[in-house]
Design a protein around this motif. Sequence first.
Motif, mmCIF file in Angstrom:
data_model
loop_
_atom_site.group_PDB
_atom_site.id
_atom_site.type_symbol
_atom_site.label_atom_id
_atom_site.label_comp_id
_atom_site.label_asym_id
_atom_site.label_seq_id
_atom_site.Cartn_x
_atom_site.Cartn_y
_atom_site.Cartn_z
ATOM 1 N N VAL A 1 0.862 -1.173 0.000
ATOM 2 C CA VAL A 1 0.000 0.000 0.000
ATOM 3 C C VAL A 1 0.903 1.229 0.000
ATOM 4 O O VAL A 1 1.825 1.335 0.805
ATOM 5 C CB VAL A 1 -0.926 0.029 1.232
ATOM 6 N N VAL A 2 0.643 2.137 -0.930
ATOM 7 C CA VAL A 2 1.416 3.375 -1.026
ATOM 8 C C VAL A 2 0.470 4.565 -0.889
ATOM 9 O O VAL A 2 -0.678 4.496 -1.297
ATOM 10 C CB VAL A 2 2.205 3.465 -2.351
ATOM 11 N N GLU A 3 0.952 5.628 -0.305
ATOM 12 C CA GLU A 3 0.166 6.855 -0.145
ATOM 13 C C GLU A 3 0.348 7.715 -1.392
ATOM 14 O O GLU A 3 1.132 8.662 -1.407
ATOM 15 C CB GLU A 3 0.608 7.605 1.118
ATOM 16 N N ALA A 4 -0.363 7.347 -2.442
ATOM 17 C CA ALA A 4 -0.283 8.077 -3.712
ATOM 18 C C ALA A 4 -1.485 7.707 -4.560
ATOM 19 O O ALA A 4 -2.003 6.591 -4.458
ATOM 20 C CB ALA A 4 0.994 7.701 -4.451
ATOM 21 N N PRO A 5 -1.927 8.626 -5.397
ATOM 22 C CA PRO A 5 -2.995 8.280 -6.347
ATOM 23 C C PRO A 5 -2.521 7.152 -7.274
ATOM 24 O O PRO A 5 -1.319 6.977 -7.510
ATOM 25 C CB PRO A 5 -3.220 9.572 -7.129
ATOM 26 N N ILE A 6 -3.452 6.405 -7.806
ATOM 27 C CA ILE A 6 -3.136 5.244 -8.640
ATOM 28 C C ILE A 6 -2.252 5.611 -9.835
ATOM 29 O O ILE A 6 -1.319 4.883 -10.176
ATOM 30 C CB ILE A 6 -4.441 4.529 -9.071
ATOM 31 N N GLU A 7 -2.514 6.748 -10.459
ATOM 32 C CA GLU A 7 -1.712 7.169 -11.617
ATOM 33 C C GLU A 7 -0.258 7.392 -11.218
ATOM 34 O O GLU A 7 0.665 7.053 -11.954
ATOM 35 C CB GLU A 7 -2.275 8.452 -12.239
ATOM 36 N N ARG A 8 -0.041 7.983 -10.043
ATOM 37 C CA ARG A 8 1.329 8.239 -9.566
ATOM 38 C C ARG A 8 2.033 6.927 -9.225
ATOM 39 O O ARG A 8 3.202 6.743 -9.558
ATOM 40 C CB ARG A 8 1.291 9.170 -8.348
ATOM 41 N N ALA A 9 1.325 6.015 -8.571
ATOM 42 C CA ALA A 9 1.927 4.720 -8.217
ATOM 43 C C ALA A 9 2.375 3.979 -9.476
ATOM 44 O O ALA A 9 3.481 3.435 -9.538
ATOM 45 C CB ALA A 9 0.934 3.882 -7.414
ATOM 46 N N PHE A 10 1.527 3.981 -10.509
ATOM 47 C CA PHE A 10 1.866 3.316 -11.764
ATOM 48 C C PHE A 10 3.074 3.970 -12.420
ATOM 49 O O PHE A 10 4.003 3.286 -12.856
ATOM 50 C CB PHE A 10 0.670 3.339 -12.727
ATOM 51 N N SER A 11 3.077 5.297 -12.486
ATOM 52 C CA SER A 11 4.187 5.979 -13.168
ATOM 53 C C SER A 11 5.506 5.808 -12.421
ATOM 54 O O SER A 11 6.551 5.665 -13.049
ATOM 55 C CB SER A 11 3.874 7.455 -13.408
ATOM 56 N N VAL A 12 5.476 5.816 -11.100
ATOM 57 C CA VAL A 12 6.715 5.590 -10.348
ATOM 58 C C VAL A 12 7.255 4.193 -10.642
ATOM 59 O O VAL A 12 8.448 4.011 -10.893
ATOM 60 C CB VAL A 12 6.504 5.787 -8.826
ATOM 61 N N PHE A 13 6.364 3.199 -10.652
ATOM 62 C CA PHE A 13 6.815 1.825 -10.907
ATOM 63 C C PHE A 13 7.412 1.672 -12.300
ATOM 64 O O PHE A 13 8.464 1.057 -12.471
ATOM 65 C CB PHE A 13 5.662 0.835 -10.726
ATOM 66 N N THR A 14 6.771 2.246 -13.309
ATOM 67 C CA THR A 14 7.234 2.033 -14.682
ATOM 68 C C THR A 14 8.281 3.039 -15.141
ATOM 69 O O THR A 14 9.217 2.678 -15.837
ATOM 70 C CB THR A 14 6.044 2.040 -15.660
#
Length: 156
Positions: free
Chosen positions: A15-28
């Motif tokens: 679980v990360v404290e970030a909107p879904i779009e931000r979590a995806f972009s950080v990962f990729t």
Amino acid sequence: MTTQAHETSVRKQIVVEAPIERAFSVFTEEFDRIKPREHNMLAVEIAETVFEPSEGGRIYDRGVDGSECQWARVLAYEPPDHVVFSWDITPQWQIESQVEKTSEVEVRFISETPSAHASNSSIATSSATARAGRARVRESVPTAAGRSTSRGSPSC
């Protein structure tokens, strides 16, 4: 003698404290910051790890001398919800040249609230299923036929 393979599932949730779009972009887009440098099959130090953000893209390490070692293929890329990539590394830490023996890693990004855009908290769920001794993954995600199977040498 034939050895029967047993399927194994590995599941991890973060679980990360970030909107879904931000979590995806950080990962990729910032995958280089996530992958440990000590996981290296090159003969030199890793300068960067590259995640090509599209279906058919590659994941590879680039050495300080410019050499490259491709160790994964992007099989599905569906921002901001879902990414699947192959794991083309054997248990002996060598590049697997036979696609049927590679594994797949599926990462899903799920908002903790019903509205993905209203949440400041996202869940990244990663799952893989492998057969013992074969390291082949079967996910519920369909894959298209005819994907590129080219890779570097067995030991990069």
